[in-house]
Scaffold this active site. Structure first.
Site, mmCIF file in Angstrom:
data_model
loop_
_atom_site.group_PDB
_atom_site.id
_atom_site.type_symbol
_atom_site.label_atom_id
_atom_site.label_comp_id
_atom_site.label_asym_id
_atom_site.label_seq_id
_atom_site.Cartn_x
_atom_site.Cartn_y
_atom_site.Cartn_z
ATOM 1 N N HIS A 21 0.684 -1.404 -0.010
ATOM 2 C CA HIS A 21 0.080 -0.030 0.233
ATOM 3 C C HIS A 21 0.696 1.263 -0.258
ATOM 4 O O HIS A 21 2.000 1.139 0.355
ATOM 5 C CB HIS A 21 -1.047 -0.028 0.922
ATOM 6 C CG HIS A 21 -0.586 0.136 2.455
ATOM 7 N ND1 HIS A 21 -0.064 -1.135 3.188
ATOM 8 C CD2 HIS A 21 0.042 1.093 3.339
ATOM 9 C CE1 HIS A 21 0.526 -0.854 4.569
ATOM 10 N NE2 HIS A 21 0.488 0.342 4.449
ATOM 11 N N GLU A 64 7.767 1.127 5.121
ATOM 12 C CA GLU A 64 7.235 0.046 5.929
ATOM 13 C C GLU A 64 7.323 -1.307 5.365
ATOM 14 O O GLU A 64 7.212 -1.223 3.875
ATOM 15 C CB GLU A 64 5.607 0.371 6.218
ATOM 16 C CG GLU A 64 4.980 -0.674 6.947
ATOM 17 C CD GLU A 64 3.163 -0.397 7.100
ATOM 18 O OE1 GLU A 64 2.936 0.018 6.495
ATOM 19 O OE2 GLU A 64 2.782 -1.256 8.034
HETATM 20 C C1 LIG Z 1 1.345 -0.347 11.436
HETATM 21 C C2 LIG Z 1 -0.188 0.133 11.095
HETATM 22 C C3 LIG Z 1 -0.491 0.811 9.778
HETATM 23 C C4 LIG Z 1 -0.230 -0.411 8.721
HETATM 24 O O1 LIG Z 1 -0.190 -0.069 7.341
HETATM 25 O O2 LIG Z 1 -0.339 -1.512 8.959
HETATM 26 C C5 LIG Z 1 0.358 2.005 9.338
HETATM 27 O O3 LIG Z 1 1.232 1.945 8.644
HETATM 28 S S1 LIG Z 1 0.551 2.778 10.897
HETATM 29 C C6 LIG Z 1 1.712 4.247 10.147
HETATM 30 C C7 LIG Z 1 2.078 5.036 11.460
HETATM 31 N N1 LIG Z 1 3.106 4.538 12.130
HETATM 32 C C8 LIG Z 1 4.483 5.209 11.826
HETATM 33 O O4 LIG Z 1 4.754 5.998 10.927
HETATM 34 C C9 LIG Z 1 5.527 4.579 12.527
HETATM 35 C C10 LIG Z 1 6.966 4.959 12.069
HETATM 36 N N2 LIG Z 1 7.130 6.585 11.933
HETATM 37 C C11 LIG Z 1 7.924 7.191 13.182
HETATM 38 O O5 LIG Z 1 8.597 6.496 13.956
HETATM 39 C C12 LIG Z 1 8.145 8.375 13.010
HETATM 40 O O6 LIG Z 1 6.876 9.022 12.363
HETATM 41 C C13 LIG Z 1 9.170 8.892 12.254
HETATM 42 C C14 LIG Z 1 10.612 8.625 13.437
HETATM 43 C C15 LIG Z 1 9.392 8.611 11.076
HETATM 44 C C16 LIG Z 1 9.144 10.517 12.378
HETATM 45 O O7 LIG Z 1 9.042 10.893 13.646
HETATM 46 P P1 LIG Z 1 8.900 12.398 14.199
HETATM 47 O O8 LIG Z 1 7.771 13.073 12.984
HETATM 48 O O9 LIG Z 1 8.451 12.707 15.656
HETATM 49 O O10 LIG Z 1 10.319 12.978 13.920
HETATM 50 P P2 LIG Z 1 10.746 14.354 13.433
HETATM 51 O O11 LIG Z 1 9.448 15.194 13.416
HETATM 52 O O12 LIG Z 1 12.062 14.531 14.109
HETATM 53 O O13 LIG Z 1 11.177 13.583 11.999
HETATM 54 C C17 LIG Z 1 12.376 13.397 11.642
HETATM 55 C C18 LIG Z 1 12.770 13.810 10.269
HETATM 56 O O14 LIG Z 1 11.772 12.725 9.385
HETATM 57 C C19 LIG Z 1 10.750 13.592 8.541
HETATM 58 N N3 LIG Z 1 9.663 12.771 8.683
HETATM 59 C C20 LIG Z 1 8.836 12.596 9.586
HETATM 60 N N4 LIG Z 1 7.599 11.556 9.043
HETATM 61 C C21 LIG Z 1 8.074 11.459 7.592
HETATM 62 C C22 LIG Z 1 7.128 10.794 6.786
HETATM 63 N N5 LIG Z 1 6.308 10.128 7.098
HETATM 64 N N6 LIG Z 1 7.901 10.890 5.556
HETATM 65 C C23 LIG Z 1 9.092 11.556 5.463
HETATM 66 N N7 LIG Z 1 9.628 12.294 6.112
HETATM 67 C C24 LIG Z 1 8.954 12.297 7.458
HETATM 68 C C25 LIG Z 1 10.693 14.864 9.372
HETATM 69 O O15 LIG Z 1 10.175 15.734 8.445
HETATM 70 C C26 LIG Z 1 12.097 15.083 9.822
HETATM 71 O O16 LIG Z 1 12.880 15.848 8.757
HETATM 72 P P3 LIG Z 1 13.636 17.109 9.106
HETATM 73 O O17 LIG Z 1 14.230 17.365 7.681
HETATM 74 O O18 LIG Z 1 14.588 16.838 10.168
HETATM 75 O O19 LIG Z 1 12.658 18.167 9.346
HETATM 76 CO CO LIG Z 2 1.161 1.499 6.573
#
Ligand SMILES: CC[C@H](C(=O)O)C(=O)SCCNC(=O)CCNC(=O)[C@H](O)C(C)(C)COP(=O)(O)OP(=O)(O)OC[C@H]1O[C@@H](n2cnc3c(N)ncnc32)[C@H](O)[C@@H]1OP(=O)(O)O
Ligand SMILES: [Co+2]
Length: 134
Positions: free
Chosen positions: A7, A130
């Site tokens: 997905h 993912e």
């Molecule tokens: C599993 C159930 C379901 C399924 O399909 O079955 C799902 O998919 S659930 C989806 C939701 N769960 C997750 O997203 C878990 C993994 N995500 C994480 O651990 C965090 O969101 C993380 C680490 C990717 C980002 O955390 P956070 O936003 O708190 O940290 P920062 O703001 O410091 O971000 C660091 C840096 O990454 C950029 N960022 C954040 N999210 C994304 C993204 N989705 N895509 C691309 N880039 C992302 C953010 O802008 C920061 O960049 P910077 O240049 O340092 O500003």
């Molecule tokens: Co997902």
């Protein structure tokens, strides 16, 4: 390592409104909402001939999607999910290659009842990946 795209996920501020738009404006078949408190999201799946689109909105105070929506209030592309045949072997190979596996590194159960892991977006050209065990 990589199999099919399982997905593409879009973060949305209002999953009911987004589901209605996909159903009514795009004529798509959209599943009922699934609350996943352990992942901090509520999701629906848009069924397509060759893959799925996951619409997700934050659930609870510690949702990982909340920070994303704070930066992208209209919503946006959140992650891509690839299928893998052996998620532990894929994880070990990725860690050995220096990639960051998010969380404690152990697979969790995702929306499809399968094991999933996430890889840091900064290691993959700004896209959150993912992996889902099939
Ligand atoms: C599993 C159930 C379901 C399924 O399909 O079955 C799902 O998919 S659930 C989806 C939701 N769960 C997750 O997203 C878990 C993994 N995500 C994480 O651990 C965090 O969101 C993380 C680490 C990717 C980002 O955390 P956070 O936003 O708190 O940290 P920062 O703001 O410091 O971000 C660091 C840096 O990454 C950029 N960022 C954040 N999210 C994304 C993204 N989705 N895509 C691309 N880039 C992302 C953010 O802008 C920061 O960049 P910077 O240049 O340092 O500003
Ligand atoms: Co997902």
């Amino acid at each position: 390592m990589l199999g099919r795209i399982n997905h593409i996920a879009l973060a949305v501020p209002d999953i009911a409104a987004a589901s209605a738009t996909y159903r009514e404006t795009l004529g798509a078949k959209v599943s009922a909402p699934q609350a996943l408190p352990e992942h901090g999201v509520t999701v629906v799946f848009v069924e397509l001939p060759n893959s799925k689109v996951e619409l997700l909105e934050p659930l609870g105070e510690t949702s990982p999607v909340a920070a994303f929506l704070a930066k992208n209030p209209d919503g946006g592309m959140h992650h891509i999910c690839y299928e893998v045949a052996d998620i532990l072997a894929a994880r070990d190979q990725l860690v050995a290659a220096g990639a960051r596996v998010l969380g404690d590194g152990e697979p969790k159960i995702g929306a499809h009842g399968k094991q999933v892991l996430f890889l840091h977006p900064k290691d993959f050209f700004g896209t959150l990946i993912e992996l889902e065990q099939v």
